[in-house]
Design a protein around this motif. Sequence first.
Motif, PDB file in Angstrom:
ATOM      1  N   PRO A 303       0.793  -1.242   0.000  1.00  0.00           N
ATOM      2  CA  PRO A 303       0.000   0.000   0.000  1.00  0.00           C
ATOM      3  C   PRO A 303       0.824   1.290   0.000  1.00  0.00           C
ATOM      4  O   PRO A 303       0.302   2.357  -0.286  1.00  0.00           O
ATOM      5  N   TYR A 304       2.116   1.203   0.341  1.00  0.00           N
ATOM      6  CA  TYR A 304       2.928   2.425   0.403  1.00  0.00           C
ATOM      7  C   TYR A 304       3.904   2.531  -0.773  1.00  0.00           C
ATOM      8  O   TYR A 304       4.748   3.421  -0.811  1.00  0.00           O
ATOM      9  N   ALA A 308       1.064   2.349  -5.883  1.00  0.00           N
ATOM     10  CA  ALA A 308      -0.084   1.764  -5.177  1.00  0.00           C
ATOM     11  C   ALA A 308      -1.422   2.449  -5.481  1.00  0.00           C
ATOM     12  O   ALA A 308      -2.446   1.778  -5.618  1.00  0.00           O
ATOM     13  N   PRO A 309      -1.484   3.793  -5.626  1.00  0.00           N
ATOM     14  CA  PRO A 309      -2.799   4.431  -5.816  1.00  0.00           C
ATOM     15  C   PRO A 309      -3.525   4.032  -7.099  1.00  0.00           C
ATOM     16  O   PRO A 309      -4.751   4.107  -7.164  1.00  0.00           O
ATOM     17  N   GLY A 310      -2.785   3.630  -8.141  1.00  0.00           N
ATOM     18  CA  GLY A 310      -3.447   3.264  -9.398  1.00  0.00           C
ATOM     19  C   GLY A 310      -2.483   3.354 -10.560  1.00  0.00           C
ATOM     20  O   GLY A 310      -1.398   3.934 -10.433  1.00  0.00           O
ATOM     21  N   LEU A 311      -2.886   2.779 -11.691  1.00  0.00           N
ATOM     22  CA  LEU A 311      -2.054   2.831 -12.904  1.00  0.00           C
ATOM     23  C   LEU A 311      -2.853   3.445 -14.043  1.00  0.00           C
ATOM     24  O   LEU A 311      -4.014   3.106 -14.240  1.00  0.00           O
ATOM     25  N   PRO A 312      -2.230   4.351 -14.818  1.00  0.00           N
ATOM     26  CA  PRO A 312      -2.934   4.923 -15.976  1.00  0.00           C
ATOM     27  C   PRO A 312      -2.984   3.910 -17.123  1.00  0.00           C
ATOM     28  O   PRO A 312      -2.374   2.841 -17.036  1.00  0.00           O
ATOM     29  N   ALA A 313      -3.679   4.249 -18.192  1.00  0.00           N
ATOM     30  CA  ALA A 313      -3.713   3.387 -19.377  1.00  0.00           C
ATOM     31  C   ALA A 313      -2.302   3.240 -19.927  1.00  0.00           C
ATOM     32  O   ALA A 313      -1.492   4.171 -19.849  1.00  0.00           O
ATOM     33  N   GLY A 356      -7.855   3.768 -13.217  1.00  0.00           N
ATOM     34  CA  GLY A 356      -6.533   4.106 -12.683  1.00  0.00           C
ATOM     35  C   GLY A 356      -6.307   5.603 -12.546  1.00  0.00           C
ATOM     36  O   GLY A 356      -5.977   6.095 -11.460  1.00  0.00           O
ATOM     37  N   PRO A 357      -6.512   6.399 -13.632  1.00  0.00           N
ATOM     38  CA  PRO A 357      -6.275   7.848 -13.519  1.00  0.00           C
ATOM     39  C   PRO A 357      -7.161   8.524 -12.466  1.00  0.00           C
ATOM     40  O   PRO A 357      -6.698   9.386 -11.721  1.00  0.00           O
ATOM     41  N   SER A 358      -8.429   8.129 -12.404  1.00  0.00           N
ATOM     42  CA  SER A 358      -9.346   8.720 -11.419  1.00  0.00           C
ATOM     43  C   SER A 358      -8.890   8.387 -10.000  1.00  0.00           C
ATOM     44  O   SER A 358      -8.922   9.236  -9.105  1.00  0.00           O
ATOM     45  N   ASN A 359      -8.434   7.144  -9.800  1.00  0.00           N
ATOM     46  CA  ASN A 359      -7.954   6.740  -8.468  1.00  0.00           C
ATOM     47  C   ASN A 359      -6.679   7.475  -8.068  1.00  0.00           C
ATOM     48  O   ASN A 359      -6.458   7.756  -6.891  1.00  0.00           O
ATOM     49  N   ILE A 360      -5.823   7.769  -9.073  1.00  0.00           N
ATOM     50  CA  ILE A 360      -4.605   8.545  -8.784  1.00  0.00           C
ATOM     51  C   ILE A 360      -4.995   9.953  -8.329  1.00  0.00           C
ATOM     52  O   ILE A 360      -4.477  10.466  -7.330  1.00  0.00           O
ATOM     53  N   ARG A 362      -7.806  10.836  -7.046  1.00  0.00           N
ATOM     54  CA  ARG A 362      -8.469  10.690  -5.732  1.00  0.00           C
ATOM     55  C   ARG A 362      -7.423  10.637  -4.622  1.00  0.00           C
ATOM     56  O   ARG A 362      -7.546  11.336  -3.599  1.00  0.00           O
ATOM     57  N   TRP A 363      -6.380   9.833  -4.817  1.00  0.00           N
ATOM     58  CA  TRP A 363      -5.328   9.687  -3.798  1.00  0.00           C
ATOM     59  C   TRP A 363      -4.612  11.017  -3.562  1.00  0.00           C
ATOM     60  O   TRP A 363      -4.391  11.426  -2.418  1.00  0.00           O
TER      61      TRP A 363
END
Length: 581
Positions: A303-304, A308-313, A356-360, A362-363
Amino acid sequence: MSTLGSFIWSIADQLRGPYRPNQYGTVILPFTILRRLDCVLEPDRAVVRELAARYENPNRLKVEVKKATGRTFYNTSNYEFANLLADADGLVDNLADYIDRFSADVDVFEYFDFKKEILALEKAGLLREIVKSFGAVDLHPKVVSNADMGDAFEYIIRKFNEAANETSGDHYTPRDAIRLLVDLLFVEKDVAPSGGSIVRTLYDPTAGTGGMLSLAEEHLLAQKPEAKLSLYGQEYNPQSYAICKSDLLAKGHYATNIAFGNTLTDDAFKGRQFDFCMSNPPYGVDWKQYAKAVKAERDSAGPYGRFAPGLPATSDGQMLFLLHLAHKMRAPEDGGGRVGIIMNGSPLFNGAAESGPSNIRRWLLENDLVEAIVALPTNMFFNTGIATYIWILDNTKHPDRQGKVQLIDGTSFWTKMRKNLGAKGREISDDDRAEVVRLYADFEDADPDHSKVLRNDEFGYWTITVERPLLDEDGNPVVDRKGDPKPDSKKRDTENVPFTYGGSTAGATGKREVIQTYFDTEVKPHVPDAWIDWSKTKTGYEIPFTRHFYKYVPPRPLAEIDADLEKQVAKILDLLREVEQ
């Protein structure tokens, strides 16, 4: 234009014939670097040779050379440009000896495959003339400043890329864009604390030829001469790496601070964090070939980890560098860090909720790391005219800025260039830059036409799934065994509900309550038989930058448009009559 650069490039005319124009750079760049280092080492050459005769151990020699000269690199060869041509028959061997006897950290010539080039020049009967021409150019730092040398490198690379029909923007970022980035990066944090003994660190994971690092240092020292800055970088293009490293070596920086390799798959500074980070990563570049390694790192790091937050296309790796830099900020308990990164528009809004991009996003927003985003003028870069943005991240925001993001529309702050350089037809003048920095500093008091301050939660939304019943032939809802209506997949729809719908603020109103209010107000009156499938609700974040600065321009009156059309029709009829006659 760089006068020195054009002079050095003119030496390339001697290569005409055996070399094609797109090959000139493979000779001109390493020779320029060799001559620059030759001039830098000139004053202490005798001292170093004497120390080399006394100390065989390279580690001990390095310590003694540093003590005697203040430099971290050296060359122990008996050759230099001044005497290379004295032995006509031994030029190839003597030049190879000169290159081989640099200290181990000067590995730059390997990345040019320079020895192979030397043999090719000798075979073509050109080596002697090229060595003679470069020997006549004085590149000593007292004659050619670091800034002028940087300009010369940029000019040569641009000429090289034009001849090879390559993209110069892959190698360096315009200086006016870097100056604005540097001003925004350093504006909030004390770079030169009282006492002056604290050394700040600056890191670029896509260092290119080192232009951003060099200019950042030069720009900072012009404003705060007492500041001490250590530069770090990583670069995966062999020639760019060689130029970057040799340029910084010549300025007295440690060679080990510039690493070769792909930052995304092999972080050369793993475990290190920095006071300041800056980058202009490639836009829209495919990272499929690294995907396996990146995903393996994400899965193993937990998680660190940096991804961890996400991967783009896999079609666009910009946000991987954004995550990497967020990971590289000095921890808040150690004083915190700031990041400046230039990207195109897609990281602001691409990807649906929970992609992925939205989660990045968000983080970054939920951890309150995004401080400001500045829209730059178009036609600012050598290889593209598209819209670009500077993101500023900070993990120890000023109390006034906590929980908020400042959006600055800097698209109108530009000056037309006298002559275009590739796609670059505009530049940010000193006055333009000062205006953008003032908008940033004024924060919530800034001109609202150019600056908006929004809470982090104003970028969040829920995507809800709205269902409608499947109807039988008689128009009655089809029900399942529990008696609930079955959804009709053809009528299924989604709606994005802002976190702040109806004036609610994060935490003040429950998620379910906000969504229900939205549904009852915006959906139910139009489709009374609809319902929400709560199990499919997703959370998303986007930064609709242009929407916040949209200005409505009313259409022209119809009478005005008609009058224009009549004029055009009359012109066309006149032309037709001329043709018919």
